[in-house]
Design an enzyme around this catalytic site. Structure first.
Site, PDB file in Angstrom:
ATOM      1  N   ARG A  13     -61.381 -95.940   3.360  1.00 17.23           N
ATOM      2  CA  ARG A  13     -62.464 -96.309   2.448  1.00 17.23           C
ATOM      3  C   ARG A  13     -61.904 -96.355   1.028  1.00 17.23           C
ATOM      4  NH1 ARG A  13     -64.949 -98.198   5.988  1.00 17.23           N
ATOM      5  NH2 ARG A  13     -66.859 -97.430   6.921  1.00 17.23           N
TER       6      ARG A  13
ATOM      7  N   HIS B 284     -61.584-106.117   3.179  1.00 10.47           N
ATOM      8  CA  HIS B 284     -62.252-105.288   4.198  1.00 10.47           C
ATOM      9  C   HIS B 284     -62.342-106.039   5.534  1.00 10.47           C
ATOM     10  CE1 HIS B 284     -65.139-101.660   4.700  1.00 10.47           C
ATOM     11  NE2 HIS B 284     -64.631-102.009   5.882  1.00 10.47           N
TER      12      HIS B 284
HETATM   13  P1  NDP Z   1     -62.686 -90.835  13.934  1.00 12.28           P
HETATM   14  O1  NDP Z   1     -63.915 -90.133  13.555  1.00 12.28           O
HETATM   15  O2  NDP Z   1     -62.448 -91.182  15.366  1.00 12.28           O
HETATM   16  O3  NDP Z   1     -61.410 -89.994  13.427  1.00 12.28           O
HETATM   17  C1  NDP Z   1     -61.342 -89.420  12.167  1.00 12.28           C
HETATM   18  C2  NDP Z   1     -60.028 -88.663  12.041  1.00 12.28           C
HETATM   19  O4  NDP Z   1     -59.899 -88.179  10.704  1.00 12.28           O
HETATM   20  C3  NDP Z   1     -59.942 -87.454  12.973  1.00 12.28           C
HETATM   21  O5  NDP Z   1     -58.635 -87.336  13.489  1.00 12.28           O
HETATM   22  C4  NDP Z   1     -60.239 -86.286  12.023  1.00 12.28           C
HETATM   23  O6  NDP Z   1     -59.646 -85.048  12.383  1.00 12.28           O
HETATM   24  C5  NDP Z   1     -59.602 -86.791  10.745  1.00 12.28           C
HETATM   25  N1  NDP Z   1     -60.169 -86.098   9.576  1.00 12.28           N
HETATM   26  C6  NDP Z   1     -61.453 -86.058   9.164  1.00 12.28           C
HETATM   27  N2  NDP Z   1     -61.570 -85.287   8.064  1.00 12.28           N
HETATM   28  C7  NDP Z   1     -60.333 -84.817   7.797  1.00 12.28           C
HETATM   29  C8  NDP Z   1     -59.807 -83.944   6.812  1.00 12.28           C
HETATM   30  N3  NDP Z   1     -60.589 -83.391   5.872  1.00 12.28           N
HETATM   31  N4  NDP Z   1     -58.487 -83.672   6.848  1.00 12.28           N
HETATM   32  C9  NDP Z   1     -57.694 -84.203   7.802  1.00 12.28           C
HETATM   33  N5  NDP Z   1     -58.127 -85.033   8.779  1.00 12.28           N
HETATM   34  C10 NDP Z   1     -59.437 -85.333   8.762  1.00 12.28           C
HETATM   35  O7  NDP Z   1     -62.628 -92.146  13.046  1.00 12.28           O
HETATM   36  P2  NDP Z   1     -62.047 -93.610  13.397  1.00 12.28           P
HETATM   37  O8  NDP Z   1     -60.631 -93.505  13.773  1.00 12.28           O
HETATM   38  O9  NDP Z   1     -62.963 -94.323  14.328  1.00 12.28           O
HETATM   39  O10 NDP Z   1     -62.231 -94.333  11.971  1.00 12.28           O
HETATM   40  C11 NDP Z   1     -61.667 -93.777  10.795  1.00 12.28           C
HETATM   41  C12 NDP Z   1     -62.193 -94.481   9.567  1.00 12.28           C
HETATM   42  O11 NDP Z   1     -61.630 -95.784   9.480  1.00 12.28           O
HETATM   43  C13 NDP Z   1     -63.709 -94.752   9.539  1.00 12.28           C
HETATM   44  O12 NDP Z   1     -64.437 -93.585   9.176  1.00 12.28           O
HETATM   45  C14 NDP Z   1     -63.799 -95.841   8.486  1.00 12.28           C
HETATM   46  O13 NDP Z   1     -63.914 -95.254   7.205  1.00 12.28           O
HETATM   47  C15 NDP Z   1     -62.452 -96.558   8.609  1.00 12.28           C
HETATM   48  N6  NDP Z   1     -62.612 -97.913   9.180  1.00 12.28           N
HETATM   49  C16 NDP Z   1     -62.204 -98.975   8.432  1.00 12.28           C
HETATM   50  C17 NDP Z   1     -62.286-100.244   8.938  1.00 12.28           C
HETATM   51  C18 NDP Z   1     -61.771-101.399   8.153  1.00 12.28           C
HETATM   52  O14 NDP Z   1     -61.982-102.550   8.562  1.00 12.28           O
HETATM   53  N7  NDP Z   1     -61.091-101.185   7.048  1.00 12.28           N
HETATM   54  C19 NDP Z   1     -62.826-100.500  10.264  1.00 12.28           C
HETATM   55  C20 NDP Z   1     -63.219 -99.315  10.981  1.00 12.28           C
HETATM   56  C21 NDP Z   1     -63.111 -98.063  10.436  1.00 12.28           C
HETATM   57  P3  NDP Z   1     -59.985 -84.340  13.776  1.00 12.28           P
HETATM   58  O15 NDP Z   1     -59.267 -85.164  14.808  1.00 12.28           O
HETATM   59  O16 NDP Z   1     -59.402 -82.998  13.638  1.00 12.28           O
HETATM   60  O17 NDP Z   1     -61.483 -84.384  13.919  1.00 12.28           O
HETATM   61  C1  OXD Z   2     -66.201 -99.603   9.817  1.00 11.77           C
HETATM   62  C2  OXD Z   2     -65.756-100.593   8.871  1.00 11.77           C
HETATM   63  O1  OXD Z   2     -66.450 -98.445   9.444  1.00 11.77           O
HETATM   64  O2  OXD Z   2     -65.800-101.805   9.164  1.00 11.77           O
HETATM   65  O3  OXD Z   2     -66.320 -99.964  11.016  1.00 11.77           O
HETATM   66  O4  OXD Z   2     -65.293-100.241   7.794  1.00 11.77           O
END
Ligand code: NDP
Ligand code: OXD
Length: 315
Positions: free
Chosen positions: A230, A278
């Site tokens: 983000r 994005h």
């Molecule tokens: P998940 O919820 O599956 O995974 C999130 C990961 O981040 C987990 O491994 C979690 O740790 C880790 N995490 C969360 N908080 C912390 C912290 N404080 N310190 C260290 N690690 C942390 O998310 P996704 O993989 O599905 O998606 C991740 C992000 O990607 C979304 O939230 C979105 O913002 C972004 N995104 C962007 C897109 C784009 O087109 N640019 C498209 C889709 C998503 P743990 O495993 O220990 O819970």
């Molecule tokens: C998502 C994104 O969160 O597109 O899926 O950023």
């Protein structure tokens, strides 16, 4: 809602594709009335909301709301509503399609940074023969922040390309081909080995502004970053300073504090920044709609939903 009315789903999506989404969801969910956000119908009929960036205070009008579905993996765009009704479950949208798109994006841009493609392309425009020998992938470490659905898939794909892969998450993880680090205590060790840093974290109070000077200083000099998490993960002025000083060599950015990126933003024409709008993993309405409909049916049937987000954790 009185028992003679059919349950309704309301859709909030601020694009010209909204009508298409509505028709698609209506086709997949024939027993539920699907509405667009600007309908004048009774908000009390609405049990389900499917949203992307709903305006502040908008969801609270649906007094019988039972579940909110995010059109996307992140739920930060819902949680930022300070008037969000408490307790209502929030379901993310994930799936093979979203994961594959992110895998492609991260591998493409990690390879571009690794092979110094930007410099080769700039040299071509100057008719300059730029044929430096670069290290092989196994001598380059790609470090992934966030090892959820997307981070794990990217770690595995990068390892199969031959990269040395490291990953960092809140809790300890075990991923074939990657060294995993956990929690704040292990962040410095993770950063010290990382040549190309990929941010795939969710946006939460703990991760906001995490990509800042203090973090950049812990990377090897000349490291590069890819931010597909983000925009608010990144402190923009700290990035500009790190690129200027040479602490960072390049940044590939897919997400921004303000989207679309304003015309006059310094990132647009910066030689060391690649901007993508994005699109790293833009949800495909066809498959995204199917994921949402499947999760909604699970919710109605009281079945387990793997994509249920934790409101407490913020992701
Ligand atoms: P998940 O919820 O599956 O995974 C999130 C990961 O981040 C987990 O491994 C979690 O740790 C880790 N995490 C969360 N908080 C912390 C912290 N404080 N310190 C260290 N690690 C942390 O998310 P996704 O993989 O599905 O998606 C991740 C992000 O990607 C979304 O939230 C979105 O913002 C972004 N995104 C962007 C897109 C784009 O087109 N640019 C498209 C889709 C998503 P743990 O495993 O220990 O819970
Ligand atoms: C998502 C994104 O969160 O597109 O899926 O950023």
């Amino acid at each position: 809602m009185d028992s003679t009315q059919s349950p309704a789903l309301v859709l909030y999506l601020n694009t010209e594709r909204a009508q298409w989404w509505k028709d698609h969801l209506q086709h997949l969910l024939p027993d539920i009335e699907c509405r667009l956000r600007d309908t004048n119908d009774n908000p009390a009929d609405v049990l389900y909301a499917v949203v992307w960036r709903p305006p502040e205070g908008w969801l609270k009008q649906f007094v019988n709301l039972r579940c909110i579905f995010s059109i996307g993996a992140g739920i930060d765009h819902i949680l930022e509503d300070r008037e969000l009704p408490p307790e209502i479950p929030i379901v993310r949208t994930t799936g093979a399609d979203l994961t594959q798109r992110m895998r492609e994006y991260v591998c493409l841009h990690a390879l571009r940074l690794h092979r110094r493609s930007m410099e080769t392309e700039a040299a071509q425009r100057e008719r300059r023969w730029f044929n430096q020998i670069i290290p092989v992938a196994s001598e380059r470490t790609v470090g992934i922040m966030g090892l959820g659905n997307l981070g794990t898939a990217c770690a595995t794909a990068l390892a199969s390309l031959g990269f040395n892969v490291a990953g960092w998450a809140r809790s300890a993880r075990n991923i074939d081909g990657a060294s995993c680090y956990a929690g704040d205590a292990e962040l410095p060790a993770f950063l010290a080995t990382t040549d190309i840093l990929v941010c795939l974290l969710p946006l939460t109070p703990a991760t906001e502004s995490i990509l800042c000077s203090a973090l950049f200083r812990q990377l090897p000099t000349g490291a590069a970053i890819i931010n597909a998490g983000r925009g608010a993960h990144l402190v923009e002025e700290d990035l500009l300073a790190a690129l200027e000083s040479g602490q960072l060599s390049h940044a590939t950015l897919d997400v921004f504090r303000q989207e679309p990126l304003p015309d006059n933003h310094p990132f647009w024409l910066h030689k060391k920044i690649t901007v993508t709008p994005h699109v790293a993993s833009m949800i495909d309405p066809e498959s995204g709609g199917k994921e949402i409909a499947a999760n909604l049916k699970r919710f109605i049937n009281g079945e387990q939903i793997d994509d249920l987000a934790s409101r407490e954790d913020g992701y």
